[in-house]
Scaffold this motif. Structure first.
Motif, mmCIF file in Angstrom:
data_model
loop_
_atom_site.group_PDB
_atom_site.id
_atom_site.type_symbol
_atom_site.label_atom_id
_atom_site.label_comp_id
_atom_site.label_asym_id
_atom_site.label_seq_id
_atom_site.Cartn_x
_atom_site.Cartn_y
_atom_site.Cartn_z
ATOM 1 N N SER A 1 44.934 51.374 37.078
ATOM 2 C CA SER A 1 44.722 50.621 35.835
ATOM 3 C C SER A 1 44.222 49.212 36.111
ATOM 4 O O SER A 1 43.378 48.678 35.376
ATOM 5 C CB SER A 1 46.023 50.551 35.026
ATOM 6 N N GLU A 2 44.752 48.594 37.169
ATOM 7 C CA GLU A 2 44.323 47.237 37.512
ATOM 8 C C GLU A 2 42.853 47.216 37.932
ATOM 9 O O GLU A 2 42.099 46.301 37.564
ATOM 10 C CB GLU A 2 45.203 46.677 38.635
ATOM 11 N N ILE A 3 42.435 48.206 38.700
ATOM 12 C CA ILE A 3 41.037 48.282 39.131
ATOM 13 C C ILE A 3 40.143 48.554 37.928
ATOM 14 O O ILE A 3 39.089 47.926 37.766
ATOM 15 C CB ILE A 3 40.866 49.353 40.225
ATOM 16 N N GLU A 4 40.557 49.483 37.078
ATOM 17 C CA GLU A 4 39.775 49.764 35.869
ATOM 18 C C GLU A 4 39.653 48.523 34.993
ATOM 19 O O GLU A 4 38.563 48.194 34.498
ATOM 20 C CB GLU A 4 40.425 50.900 35.070
ATOM 21 N N LYS A 5 40.747 47.829 34.808
ATOM 22 C CA LYS A 5 40.747 46.614 33.977
ATOM 23 C C LYS A 5 39.782 45.573 34.533
ATOM 24 O O LYS A 5 39.016 44.949 33.784
ATOM 25 C CB LYS A 5 42.166 46.046 33.903
ATOM 26 N N TYR A 6 39.804 45.389 35.843
ATOM 27 C CA TYR A 6 38.923 44.399 36.462
ATOM 28 C C TYR A 6 37.450 44.798 36.292
ATOM 29 O O TYR A 6 36.609 43.966 35.927
ATOM 30 C CB TYR A 6 39.261 44.240 37.943
ATOM 31 N N LEU A 7 37.142 46.074 36.550
ATOM 32 C CA LEU A 7 35.756 46.524 36.453
ATOM 33 C C LEU A 7 35.225 46.445 35.024
ATOM 34 O O LEU A 7 34.059 46.106 34.806
ATOM 35 C CB LEU A 7 35.633 47.961 36.976
ATOM 36 N N VAL A 8 36.070 46.737 34.046
ATOM 37 C CA VAL A 8 35.638 46.747 32.648
ATOM 38 C C VAL A 8 35.653 45.345 32.040
ATOM 39 O O VAL A 8 34.664 44.895 31.455
ATOM 40 C CB VAL A 8 36.515 47.706 31.817
ATOM 41 N N GLU A 9 36.773 44.638 32.198
ATOM 42 C CA GLU A 9 36.930 43.357 31.507
ATOM 43 C C GLU A 9 36.282 42.190 32.242
ATOM 44 O O GLU A 9 35.793 41.249 31.605
ATOM 45 C CB GLU A 9 38.421 43.074 31.290
ATOM 46 N N GLU A 10 36.292 42.227 33.568
ATOM 47 C CA GLU A 10 35.739 41.097 34.334
ATOM 48 C C GLU A 10 34.287 41.337 34.761
ATOM 49 O O GLU A 10 33.469 40.421 34.722
ATOM 50 C CB GLU A 10 36.601 40.831 35.576
ATOM 51 N N ILE A 11 33.984 42.564 35.158
ATOM 52 C CA ILE A 11 32.640 42.870 35.654
ATOM 53 C C ILE A 11 31.720 43.326 34.524
ATOM 54 O O ILE A 11 30.517 43.096 34.556
ATOM 55 C CB ILE A 11 32.697 43.941 36.767
ATOM 56 N N GLY A 12 32.292 43.984 33.517
ATOM 57 C CA GLY A 12 31.486 44.417 32.383
ATOM 58 C C GLY A 12 30.969 45.836 32.474
ATOM 59 O O GLY A 12 30.030 46.219 31.764
ATOM 60 N N LEU A 13 31.579 46.659 33.339
ATOM 61 C CA LEU A 13 31.189 48.067 33.409
ATOM 62 C C LEU A 13 31.830 48.843 32.264
ATOM 63 O O LEU A 13 32.757 48.381 31.610
ATOM 64 C CB LEU A 13 31.607 48.671 34.748
ATOM 65 N N VAL A 14 31.332 50.049 32.040
ATOM 66 C CA VAL A 14 31.884 50.952 31.034
ATOM 67 C C VAL A 14 32.355 52.216 31.729
ATOM 68 O O VAL A 14 31.603 52.822 32.505
ATOM 69 C CB VAL A 14 30.820 51.316 29.975
ATOM 70 N N LYS A 15 33.598 52.611 31.479
ATOM 71 C CA LYS A 15 34.091 53.846 32.087
ATOM 72 C C LYS A 15 33.564 55.037 31.298
ATOM 73 O O LYS A 15 33.702 55.089 30.080
ATOM 74 C CB LYS A 15 35.617 53.881 32.146
ATOM 75 N N LYS B 1 23.692 52.488 39.711
ATOM 76 C CA LYS B 1 23.718 52.732 38.269
ATOM 77 C C LYS B 1 25.042 53.363 37.859
ATOM 78 O O LYS B 1 25.522 53.146 36.748
ATOM 79 C CB LYS B 1 22.553 53.638 37.893
ATOM 80 N N LEU B 2 25.615 54.163 38.751
ATOM 81 C CA LEU B 2 26.925 54.753 38.528
ATOM 82 C C LEU B 2 27.838 54.396 39.699
ATOM 83 O O LEU B 2 27.411 54.414 40.859
ATOM 84 C CB LEU B 2 26.836 56.281 38.430
ATOM 85 N N LEU B 3 29.100 54.081 39.386
ATOM 86 C CA LEU B 3 30.100 53.816 40.412
ATOM 87 C C LEU B 3 31.190 54.878 40.294
ATOM 88 O O LEU B 3 31.847 54.991 39.265
ATOM 89 C CB LEU B 3 30.707 52.424 40.249
ATOM 90 N N VAL B 4 31.353 55.650 41.356
ATOM 91 C CA VAL B 4 32.366 56.702 41.408
ATOM 92 C C VAL B 4 33.464 56.233 42.352
ATOM 93 O O VAL B 4 33.213 56.043 43.543
ATOM 94 C CB VAL B 4 31.760 58.031 41.913
ATOM 95 N N ILE B 5 34.659 56.045 41.817
ATOM 96 C CA ILE B 5 35.712 55.417 42.619
ATOM 97 C C ILE B 5 37.020 56.186 42.483
ATOM 98 O O ILE B 5 37.398 56.617 41.404
ATOM 99 C CB ILE B 5 35.868 53.930 42.199
#
Length: 232
Positions: A201-215, A162-166
């Protein structure tokens, strides 16, 4: 005892998978724990389940377990995995609580990871972890499996909890890892990486824009210049 997963190199700080034998002497768990928010962890009617990927010898896992116990005020169970059998053996020897389970696992090995992780969740009557932790592991996935391997890994772990801590390593760590080794072919993907520069930033972009997670959280930086990001 199974051989420590390290290649031949005169530099004791040269490892292929990030499995440093004295890692927590230089990166104390308390600093990371001090950066974590206390109000983001969601209680549920069952036990709180957490997964620690790349747990090394378990020092940070133990600290995370204590932190989460006080944050959610309920029982916390941890599955902690690492590729190195010697480090996992050390973690098991230091483990004083049966609510923490250490397992030697290569997280990119699809067959084995599905067996270990799915079995653990089934035993706990759960379909997901409440939180998945991934501290300073992404670089080693990236160096050993390339851009595609990193994206596949991120996609996989994003669905586990439910939460991803990276906590990604910045680009300067990649260059340091390469500098430590004599045999530059040990990381064959390095020269072909297109994801480089601002890794966070690249990892954040992928997780948000491609995977659909919310930071939902950004920490301050550690003394070793890394930040913790939390997504849901």
């Amino acid at each position: 005892m199974t051989e420590h997963l390290q290649f031949k190199d005169s530099n004791p700080g040269a490892v292929k998978y990030g499995n440093f034998i004295n890692y927590y002497q230089f990166h104390p768990p308390e600093e990371r724990i001090g950066l974590l928010p206390k109000d983001i962890w969601v209680q549920n009617s069952n036990d709180f389940l957490a997964l620690d990927i790349g747990c090394n010898s378990g020092d940070l896992t133990f600290a995370l377990w204590k932190f989460l116990k006080s944050a959610v005020m309920q029982d916390v169970f941890f599955l902690a995995v690492d590729i190195d059998p010697v480090l996992i053996e050390r973690a098991k020897e230091a483990n004083k609580d049966n609510r923490i389970c250490f397992h030697c696992l290569d997280i990119v090995d699809e067959t084995n990871r599905n067996h270990v992780i799915n079995n653990y969740l089934q035993l706990k009557n759960a379909v997901q972890f409440d939180a998945v932790f991934c501290f300073s592991t992404t670089m080693w996935i990236h160096l050993n499996h390339g851009d595609i391997g990193l994206k596949v890994f991120l996609s996989y772990i994003s669905k586990l909890g439910k939460l991803l801590v990276i906590e990604p390593q910045p680009w300067k760590c990649y260059k340091s890892a390469l500098k430590r080794v004599k045999d530059k072919t040990i990381f064959p993907y390095f020269q072909t990486l297109k994801i480089r520069g601002n890794i966070e930033s690249e990892i954040e972009k992928y997780l948000v824009e491609e995977i659909g997670l919310v930071k939902v959280f950004d920490s301050e930086r550690t003394n070793w210049d890394r930040k913790i990001m939390i997504f849901k």
